[in-house]
Design an enzyme around this catalytic site. Structure first.
Site, mmCIF file in Angstrom:
data_model
loop_
_atom_site.group_PDB
_atom_site.id
_atom_site.type_symbol
_atom_site.label_atom_id
_atom_site.label_comp_id
_atom_site.label_asym_id
_atom_site.label_seq_id
_atom_site.Cartn_x
_atom_site.Cartn_y
_atom_site.Cartn_z
ATOM 1 N N ASP A 138 0.807 -1.163 0.117
ATOM 2 C CA ASP A 138 0.110 0.138 0.038
ATOM 3 C C ASP A 138 0.879 1.180 -0.032
ATOM 4 O OD1 ASP A 138 0.966 0.192 2.397
ATOM 5 O OD2 ASP A 138 -1.169 0.440 3.511
ATOM 6 N N CYS B 290 3.299 -3.233 4.111
ATOM 7 C CA CYS B 290 2.273 -2.124 4.512
ATOM 8 C C CYS B 290 2.960 -1.182 5.517
ATOM 9 C CB CYS B 290 0.942 -2.385 4.869
ATOM 10 S SG CYS B 290 0.642 -3.491 6.248
ATOM 11 N N THR C 188 2.838 -1.438 8.746
ATOM 12 C CA THR C 188 3.413 -2.626 9.768
ATOM 13 C C THR C 188 3.625 -4.121 9.305
ATOM 14 O OG1 THR C 188 1.016 -3.255 10.478
ATOM 15 C CG2 THR C 188 1.868 -1.371 11.601
ATOM 16 N N HIS D 286 8.775 -24.601 8.748
ATOM 17 C CA HIS D 286 7.882 -25.280 9.554
ATOM 18 C C HIS D 286 6.535 -24.948 8.891
ATOM 19 C CE1 HIS D 286 10.354 -25.454 13.487
ATOM 20 N NE2 HIS D 286 11.124 -25.901 12.255
ATOM 21 N N HIS E 136 6.001 -31.661 9.749
ATOM 22 C CA HIS E 136 5.024 -30.568 9.569
ATOM 23 C C HIS E 136 4.033 -30.636 8.381
ATOM 24 C CE1 HIS E 136 7.944 -28.238 11.966
ATOM 25 N NE2 HIS E 136 8.923 -28.638 11.232
HETATM 26 C C1 RB5 Z 1 -1.616 2.870 6.571
HETATM 27 O O1 RB5 Z 1 -1.734 3.976 7.032
HETATM 28 C C2 RB5 Z 1 -1.611 1.550 7.520
HETATM 29 O O2 RB5 Z 1 -2.840 1.320 8.334
HETATM 30 C C3 RB5 Z 1 -1.590 0.340 6.762
HETATM 31 O O3 RB5 Z 1 -0.276 0.428 6.056
HETATM 32 C C4 RB5 Z 1 -1.169 -0.637 7.634
HETATM 33 O O4 RB5 Z 1 -0.113 -0.624 8.411
HETATM 34 C C5 RB5 Z 1 -2.194 -1.546 8.339
HETATM 35 O O5 RB5 Z 1 -1.958 -2.673 8.909
#
Ligand code: RB5
Length: 157
Positions: A9, A66, A68, A99, A134
């Protein structure tokens, strides 16, 4: 190494561009499904685009980035046959291949720097599934197979 697929994203866009350079240096071919700028987009759309490419059999392995890595992995794991792992350490990146036979690597641009991201990518792409003990469990962690697991082991949750 087979060609892979990658997407992000807006919050993962800059790191995706860095990872693409790294893949080129490693000689790993890829298809980039976007996004193509820092303009805000919805990460589940890109997770879904990538997962469909794996579900169709066009690719075996994907990378989702993304902010996180968490949202991408949550969205990806709703797709049948997808085993997405959100990691930020190389031990886990390697272990989830060995695994869990993970087929999608997720991480966050707001969590890991480019140097660590490259190490995560290498650990993930160049580690094989161990199979063996596994093999009985791995299919059961993918969406769509959980019910069979529940029936066989009468686990209530
Ligand atoms: C975008 O601001 C953020 O929410 C997205 O990239 C991600 O981290 C969501 O889990």
């Amino acid at each position: 190494m087979k060609k892979i697929v990658i997407a992000s994203d807006h919050a993962g866009f800059s790191l995706k561009e860095e990872v693409k350079k790294h893949l080129n240096e490693k000689g790993v071919e890829f298809e980039d499904l976007g996004t193509n700028s820092k303009d805000s987009v919805d990460y589940p759309v890109f997770a879904s685009k990538l997962c469909k490419k794996i579900q169709s059999g066009e690719y075996e392995t994907g990378i989702l980035i993304c902010g996180t890595g968490i949202g991408m992995s949550m969205a990806a794991n709703k797709h049948k046959g997808i085993r997405a792992a959100c990691v930020s350490d190389t031990f886990s990146a390697r272990a989830t291949r060995m695994h869990n036979n993970a087929n999608v690597l997720c991480f966050g641009e707001r969590v890991v720097g480019a140097g660590l991201a490259f190490e995560l990518v290498d650990a993930f792409l160049f580690t094989d599934y161990e199979g063996g003990r596994h093999q009985r469990i791995t299919p059961c962690v993918a969406w769509g197979n959980t019910y069979r697991f529940v029936q066989e082991y009468t686990i209530v949750f």
